[in-house]
Design an enzyme around this catalytic site. Structure first.
Site, short mmCIF file in Angstrom:
data_model
loop_
_atom_site.label_atom_id
_atom_site.label_comp_id
_atom_site.label_asym_id
_atom_site.label_seq_id
_atom_site.Cartn_x
_atom_site.Cartn_y
_atom_site.Cartn_z
N CYS A 270 33.58 34.11 28.25
CA CYS A 270 34.28 35.00 29.27
C CYS A 270 34.27 36.54 28.79
CB CYS A 270 35.21 34.43 30.35
SG CYS A 270 34.81 33.10 30.74
N HIS B 283 38.43 40.21 33.50
CA HIS B 283 37.67 38.90 33.82
C HIS B 283 38.13 38.23 35.25
CE1 HIS B 283 35.63 35.16 33.51
NE2 HIS B 283 36.65 34.56 33.27
N ASN C 280 34.16 32.43 39.41
CA ASN C 280 34.18 32.87 37.94
C ASN C 280 32.61 32.70 37.24
OD1 ASN C 280 34.33 32.96 35.27
ND2 ASN C 280 36.09 31.46 35.19
#
Length: 343
Positions: free
Chosen positions: A122, A268, A299
């Site tokens: 990420c 993020h 996500n």
């Protein structure tokens, strides 16, 4: 002793264009609830996620990346032939070699651009952005395409109550090029490998290839489960909330600005509670626009920051020239934060 000629690049680098691609299929929480004992209210309260996008058979990692990249290149106002390097951050391209970046570079029509993949979870977009800035300033490429792309639906265990609802698919891309003034700040990045077990793949590829049922997880029907991403939710949450706010502050300090100078915050998109906690800890003023793209995108790991950036600009919630703090963090555990001027 021979002297090596010094390289000559641009004085600074900046993001010149951004593009995104979200798969056509929108998946609401109700679909996730078909295989886990939970509720829509629980998922929303724990993560903020209402829907996510899942890729179809034709929406491969390469295909999604090419779509997002084409938009970023057009937004930057340059031709693909001028791209000197293509950097792709992904954990869901399943061919060990060659790098998917080479296919993308070719199909976009670049002139034999350098191309490689990176695996930084990420935080991958931040890692790629830092590499791109270095290339432009060093002079090894005039323009660099940075792509974050994931098909995390391929790595999701739909029977895992802790993660089944988290992940989505998509691609985000930016073009980094020369600038006459600083527009990408110093990167604060690093890793904490002692915590690597908190986010990981359930089964390594070599173990999966053996096919020994006694060594592999099974689904509710007794079938071998495909490798998936798993995590220790509470440990990751605590780390992100307490440690990443410090990293974000360090990035502000390194750029020589304060929270009051910010226009936009693009963290993020892991969990809306993490985002809200970071906003509070950093004491961001009310005028700062905060990306919460996770609500409808989920996500998407390396793709989450450029996708959120693209949406903020497209909706007018952010505008060209705004000062934005971006921070990515995830499996490794790795992180990267910097301050940028939006394209």
């Amino acid at each position: 002793m021979a002297k090596i000629k010094p390289s000559k690049g641009a004085p600074y680098a900046r993001i010149l264009g951004v593009g995104g691609y979200r798969p056509t299929r929108v998946v609401p929480n109700e679909v996730i609830l078909e295989k886990i004992d939970s509720s829509d209210e629980w998922i929303r309260s724990r993560s903020g996620i209402e829907t996510r996008h899942w890729a179809g058979p034709e929406e491969t990692v390469a295909a999604m990346a090419i779509e997002a990249s084409g938009k970023a290149i057009a937004d930057a106002g340059i031709d693909a032939e001028r791209i000197g390097a293509v950097v792709v951050s992904t954990v869901s391209h399943f061919s060990q070699t060659p790098a998917v970046a080479t296919e993308i570079a070719d199909k976009l029509g670049t002139d034999k651009a350098a191309a490689f993949d990176i695996s930084a979870g990420c935080a991958g977009f931040g890692y790629g952005l830092t590499l791109a800035k270095g290339m432009v300033v060093e002079g090894s490429a005039d323009y660099v395409l940075v792509i974050g792309v994931e098909r995390l639906s391929d790595l999701t265990d739909l029977e895992d109550r802790a993660t089944a609802f988290l992940f989505g698919d998509g691609a985000g891309a930016v073009v980094v090029g020369p600038s006459n003034e600083p527009a990408i700040g110093p990167t604060v990045w690093g890793s904490e490998g002692d915590k690597s077990e908190t986010i990981k793949q359930t089964v390594s590829w070599d173990r999966f290839a053996v096919g020994d049922v006694s060594q592999l997880p099974l689904d509710s029907q007794g079938n071998i489960k495909f490798p998936a991403i798993t995590q220790e939710g509470q440990a990751v949450f605590r780390w992100a909330v307490f440690e990443m706010a410090k990293v974000a502050q360090q990035a502000l300090d390194a750029a020589g600005i304060t929270a009051d100078d910010l226009d936009v915050f693009i963290p993020h998109q892991a969990n809306v509670r993490i985002i809200d906690s970071m906003v509070k800890t950093l004491k961001l003023p009310e005028h700062v626009t905060v990306a919460r793209d996770i609500r409808t995108t989920g996500n998407t790991s390396a793709a989450s920051i450029p996708l959120a950036m693209e949406r903020l600009l497209a909706t007018g919630e952010a505008k060209s020239g705004d000062t934005a703090l971006v921070i990515g963090f995830g499996a490794g555990l790795v992180y990267a934060a910097t301050v940028v001027t939006l394209p």
